[in-house]
Design an enzyme around this catalytic site. Structure first.
Site, mmCIF file in Angstrom:
data_model
loop_
_atom_site.group_PDB
_atom_site.id
_atom_site.type_symbol
_atom_site.label_atom_id
_atom_site.label_comp_id
_atom_site.label_asym_id
_atom_site.label_seq_id
_atom_site.Cartn_x
_atom_site.Cartn_y
_atom_site.Cartn_z
ATOM 1 N N HIS A 160 0.847 -1.191 0.000
ATOM 2 C CA HIS A 160 0.000 0.000 0.000
ATOM 3 C C HIS A 160 0.877 1.234 0.000
ATOM 4 C CE1 HIS A 160 -3.353 2.653 0.753
ATOM 5 N NE2 HIS A 160 -2.574 3.271 1.616
ATOM 6 N N LYS B 115 -9.260 -0.700 5.251
ATOM 7 C CA LYS B 115 -9.494 -1.110 3.854
ATOM 8 C C LYS B 115 -8.478 -2.177 3.448
ATOM 9 C CE LYS B 115 -9.514 3.329 3.216
ATOM 10 N NZ LYS B 115 -9.659 4.760 2.983
ATOM 11 N N ASP C 156 -15.707 3.348 7.197
ATOM 12 C CA ASP C 156 -14.611 4.286 6.918
ATOM 13 C C ASP C 156 -15.048 5.328 5.897
ATOM 14 O OD1 ASP C 156 -11.807 5.296 6.787
ATOM 15 O OD2 ASP C 156 -12.045 4.575 4.735
HETATM 16 N N1 URA Z 1 -6.439 8.185 3.200
HETATM 17 C C1 URA Z 1 -7.352 7.404 3.791
HETATM 18 O O1 URA Z 1 -7.788 6.402 3.223
HETATM 19 N N2 URA Z 1 -7.762 7.746 5.027
HETATM 20 C C2 URA Z 1 -7.310 8.831 5.687
HETATM 21 O O2 URA Z 1 -7.726 9.077 6.803
HETATM 22 C C3 URA Z 1 -6.364 9.638 5.043
HETATM 23 C C4 URA Z 1 -5.935 9.291 3.792
#
Ligand code: URA
Length: 435
Positions: free
Chosen positions: A83, A188, A162
């Protein structure tokens, strides 16, 4: 039924929330039982008082479990993922995934489109005519078993808590809190089901984390979450103070990734692929030493198998693999505008996020979800930090459609570049590593 105002008061007063309290709070918020105004107060309390490791892990797991999770048990062997926290010219997945798969790793990846200077991985992959990232879970798993890699688009129901919370944080000035960022990203990632995750935390003017201490803090926090969830983790902190490689923009970046798999890519980008790839091979159990892993990856570039793996992968997902071997087939932008050096000297600085904005103005990225990307648009740098220039030398070429004037983009890019009189110390792509 939880009493949200008790939880808000607890956090406001600096006390830790229990894992059960966090789980119930996230479940109730996701289904609409807790209103945004109460969750906003909670986010602000967390913003000021932080969360300890147990709370952060509990929040991550609650968000992961709020929607679909991928079950990768049908794939034999250790599944690895990487990631990146994102930056300008970050085409890493396009080259890295086939590279490590050619060395035997199993890569089952979900990627997004995203807002920003250029599209996300999915936008870049869709530059191959016919390429589809809409795979059923079964097709996805079968492809990884057969080809060693598959990349699918994020399902709508991936960590919905989220999605809701991030949108709320965005409008309540509560995005910039390390535990909240780490739990958001990792919820995620964990939902995607890999056994090992290599994190590429970018640091610099083109990154989410502008300074090294916050990049380190984020890398540590995400690593701890991953370990707490039973994953093998490695995190690299890498430079994003100038664009990665030379190309910024979708087709331009895909072509650069192809060149890299032929061994003719930019030095910084090739190095980054070897750094991340070697850690992925170690998490996969294929190599137990970084240098050997890096050598194995170089071999896969030199013998052509990494490029072949990219072609297999493109074909498996419906794309035209001839573009891998004949990149001149890709459509080209209608117009090219040059940024030329206005002085003699050395490139001292390219303000990275400004270079990104400049490419977005050309049509390479989207400011809003609904915006359409021009996949031909973007910038290719001829010179980067430390390079010597003479007046009139081309620093960068801006690619754009004839209906898009390059004036604003050119002015922005010019303002982002500094030409100095002194040589600039060598830049390093790897800044730090968290094990
Ligand atoms: N990217 C994300 O997926 N979440 C965050 O809180 C900040 C950047």
């Amino acid at each position: 039924m939880i009493r949200m105002n008790d939880l808000i008061r607890k956090k406001r007063d600096g006390l830790a929330l229990g894992a059960d309290e966090i789980r119930d709070m996230i479940a109730s918020y996701t289904c609409g039982d807790i209103p945004d105004y109460q969750m906003s107060a909670m986010m602000m309390a967390i913003y000021f008082n932080g969360m300890n490791r147990d709370e952060t892990l509990a929040l991550t797991l609650a968000m992961r479990d709020s929607g679909d999770t991928l079950d990768l048990s049908g794939i034999s062997g250790i599944k690895v993922d990487k990631h990146s926290t994102g930056g300008v010219g970050d085409k890493t997945s396009i080259a890295l995934a086939p590279l490590v798969a050619a060395a035997g790793a199993k890569v089952a990846k979900m990627s997004g489109r995203g807002l920003g200077h250029t599209g996300g991985t999915i936008d870049k992959l869709e530059c191959f005519p016919g390429f589809s990232t809409e795979l059923s879970e079964k097709a996805f798993i079968d492809q990884v078993n057969k080809t060693g890699l598959a990349i699918m688009g994020q399902t709508k129901d991936l960590a919905p808590a989220d999605k809701k919370l991030y949108a709320l944080r965005d409008v309540t000035a509560t995005v910039e809190q390390i535990s909240l960022i780490a739990s958001s990203v990792m919820s995620k990632k964990l939902a995607c089901g890999a056994d090992g995750i290599v994190l590429d935390v970018k640091c610099g003017s083109g990154a989410f984390m502008k300074d090294i201490s916050s990049a380190r803090a984020l890398a540590r926090e995400m690593t701890e979450i991953g370990k707490g969830a039973g994953k093998k983790m490695r995190a690299l902190i890498t430079d994003m103070d100038e664009p990665l490689g030379y190309a910024v923009g979708n087709i331009l970046e895909v072509k650069e990734a192809i060149e890299t798999l032929k061994g003719k890519g930019p030095e910084d980008f090739t190095k980054l692929c070897l750094l991340l790839g070697s850690r992925m091979l170690m998490l996969s159990g294929i190599c137990d030493d970084e240098d050997k892993a890096s050598e194995l990856l170089m071999k896969k570039i030199e013998d052509g198998s990494a490029l072949e793996k990219l072609a297999d992968f493109v074909k498996a997902q419906g794309g035209d693999e001839r573009y891998v071997y004949e990149p001149d087939r890709f459509k080209e932008a209608e117009k090219v505008t040059e940024l030329k050096a206005w002085d003699n000297g050395y490139i001292e600085k390219i303000i990275c996020d400004e270079a990104g904005f400049s490419s977005m103005l050309l049509g390479a990225g989207r400011a809003k979800k609904e915006d359409k990307i021009d996949s031909c648009a973007g910038i290719v740098f001829e010179k980067k930090k430390g390079d010597e220039v003479k007046t009139g030398d081309v620093i960068a070429r801006l690619y754009h459609g004839s209906a898009v004037g390059a004036g604003a983009s050119l002015a922005r890019l010019k303002a982002a570049v500094t030409i100095g009189t002194d040589k600039v110390p060598d830049k390093k792509i790897l800044i730090d590593e968290i094990e």
